[in-house]
Design a protein around this motif. Sequence first.
Motif, PDB file in Angstrom:
ATOM      1  N   GLU A 138      14.780   7.591   7.664  1.00 11.29           N
ATOM      2  CA  GLU A 138      13.820   7.650   8.770  1.00 11.29           C
ATOM      3  C   GLU A 138      12.557   6.879   8.424  1.00 11.29           C
ATOM      4  OE1 GLU A 138      13.000  11.621   9.916  1.00 11.29           O
ATOM      5  OE2 GLU A 138      15.088  12.129  10.316  1.00 11.29           O
ATOM      6  N   PHE A 139      12.083   7.011   7.187  1.00 11.01           N
ATOM      7  CA  PHE A 139      10.887   6.279   6.775  1.00 11.01           C
ATOM      8  C   PHE A 139      11.143   4.776   6.760  1.00 11.01           C
ATOM      9  CE2 PHE A 139       9.320  10.388   5.225  1.00 11.01           C
ATOM     10  CZ  PHE A 139       7.979  10.314   5.577  1.00 11.01           C
ATOM     11  N   LEU A 140      12.316   4.374   6.328  1.00  9.29           N
ATOM     12  CA  LEU A 140      12.647   2.946   6.343  1.00  9.29           C
ATOM     13  C   LEU A 140      12.748   2.433   7.774  1.00  9.29           C
ATOM     14  CD1 LEU A 140      15.275   2.821   3.447  1.00  9.29           C
ATOM     15  CD2 LEU A 140      12.963   1.841   3.412  1.00  9.29           C
ATOM     16  N   VAL A 188       0.845  -1.189   0.000  1.00 12.72           N
ATOM     17  CA  VAL A 188       0.000   0.000   0.000  1.00 12.72           C
ATOM     18  C   VAL A 188       0.885   1.245   0.000  1.00 12.72           C
ATOM     19  CG1 VAL A 188      -1.792   1.310   1.177  1.00 12.72           C
ATOM     20  CG2 VAL A 188      -1.863  -1.197   1.200  1.00 12.72           C
ATOM     21  N   LYS A 189       0.692   2.065  -1.020  1.00 17.88           N
ATOM     22  CA  LYS A 189       1.436   3.316  -1.152  1.00 17.88           C
ATOM     23  C   LYS A 189       0.782   4.376  -0.271  1.00 17.88           C
ATOM     24  CE  LYS A 189       0.850   5.927  -4.834  1.00 17.88           C
ATOM     25  NZ  LYS A 189       0.943   6.433  -6.218  1.00 17.88           N
ATOM     26  N   ILE A 190       1.536   4.920   0.662  1.00 16.77           N
ATOM     27  CA  ILE A 190       1.021   5.971   1.531  1.00 16.77           C
ATOM     28  C   ILE A 190       1.398   7.325   0.919  1.00 16.77           C
ATOM     29  CG2 ILE A 190       0.922   6.878   3.866  1.00 16.77           C
ATOM     30  CD1 ILE A 190       0.069   3.928   3.590  1.00 16.77           C
ATOM     31  N   MET A 202       2.469  14.046   5.670  1.00 20.64           N
ATOM     32  CA  MET A 202       2.023  13.400   6.903  1.00 20.64           C
ATOM     33  C   MET A 202       3.162  13.216   7.907  1.00 20.64           C
ATOM     34  SD  MET A 202      -1.112  13.210   6.219  1.00 20.64           S
ATOM     35  CE  MET A 202      -1.701  12.297   7.641  1.00 20.64           C
ATOM     36  N   GLY A 203       4.365  12.977   7.394  1.00 20.70           N
ATOM     37  CA  GLY A 203       5.521  12.833   8.266  1.00 20.70           C
ATOM     38  C   GLY A 203       5.801  11.397   8.671  1.00 20.70           C
ATOM     39  N   PRO A 205       5.807   4.515   1.540  1.00 21.11           N
ATOM     40  CA  PRO A 205       5.623   5.962   1.604  1.00 21.11           C
ATOM     41  C   PRO A 205       6.101   6.634   0.309  1.00 21.11           C
ATOM     42  CG  PRO A 205       6.603   5.139   3.628  1.00 21.11           C
ATOM     43  CD  PRO A 205       6.634   4.014   2.642  1.00 21.11           C
ATOM     44  N   THR A 206       5.297   7.553  -0.184  1.00 20.17           N
ATOM     45  CA  THR A 206       5.583   8.212  -1.459  1.00 20.17           C
ATOM     46  C   THR A 206       5.142   9.673  -1.369  1.00 20.17           C
ATOM     47  OG1 THR A 206       5.155   6.128  -2.624  1.00 20.17           O
ATOM     48  CG2 THR A 206       5.146   8.131  -3.950  1.00 20.17           C
ATOM     49  N   GLY A 207       5.906  10.539  -2.015  1.00 16.20           N
ATOM     50  CA  GLY A 207       5.571  11.954  -2.009  1.00 16.20           C
ATOM     51  C   GLY A 207       6.341  12.672  -0.917  1.00 16.20           C
TER      52      GLY A 207
END
Length: 209
Positions: free
Chosen positions: A165-167, A127-129, A135-136, A154-156
């Motif tokens: 950080e996202f990973l 699922v692409k967020i 959103m952060g 996460p995208t964008g």
Amino acid sequence: MKIEHFKEHKIISIVRGIALEDAEQIFQTLYEEGIRLIEVTLNTESALTMINEMSRKFEGRMFVGAGTVLTPEMADQAIEAGAKFVLTPTVNVETIHTVKRAGVFCIAGALTPTEILTAYENGADLVKIFPAGTMGVNYIKDLKGPLPQIPTVPTGGIDITNASEFLSAGATALGVGSSIVKGKKGYKEEDFTELREKARRFYQVCHEN
């Protein structure tokens, strides 16, 4: 394709708005710097031709997918062109079902917990967020509380400063647009030099752990 490919390679480089004649050198540059997952958005001129030509050119070396897939008809066209994975910007259940009936890997775009669960329950493999940057990173962490079983992309707004950080927050992979590939026509030598440096830095950041 399998989800393990996304876990391993981590970066989906989004190609949007480039010229068909620049595609091969752009893809080759990305390949040389370790990028193995490429999304060509269908709102790019000659996108289906680009997917067809690049998927054949880089067969066995890179996975070329189609993005901005809005309808089941667009999904069918992308798959026929050779897309190895399909991304939707929204939760279009019929499009997800069409992709999965064809036996193709599906990444559906969603934002709210309800949308995310709906996409996953209807067959989305990932699922692409979007928009993740707005959103952060804490939003990704928060989603892992009630929805730990759902793998996310996460995208964008993903750039060199926040990718790791996202990973670390639990993302399976990242969708990365202009932070790697500029959406422009008529690439010049300096554009390819910049592309190579951006791809190299992103790869290093996402694979340093």
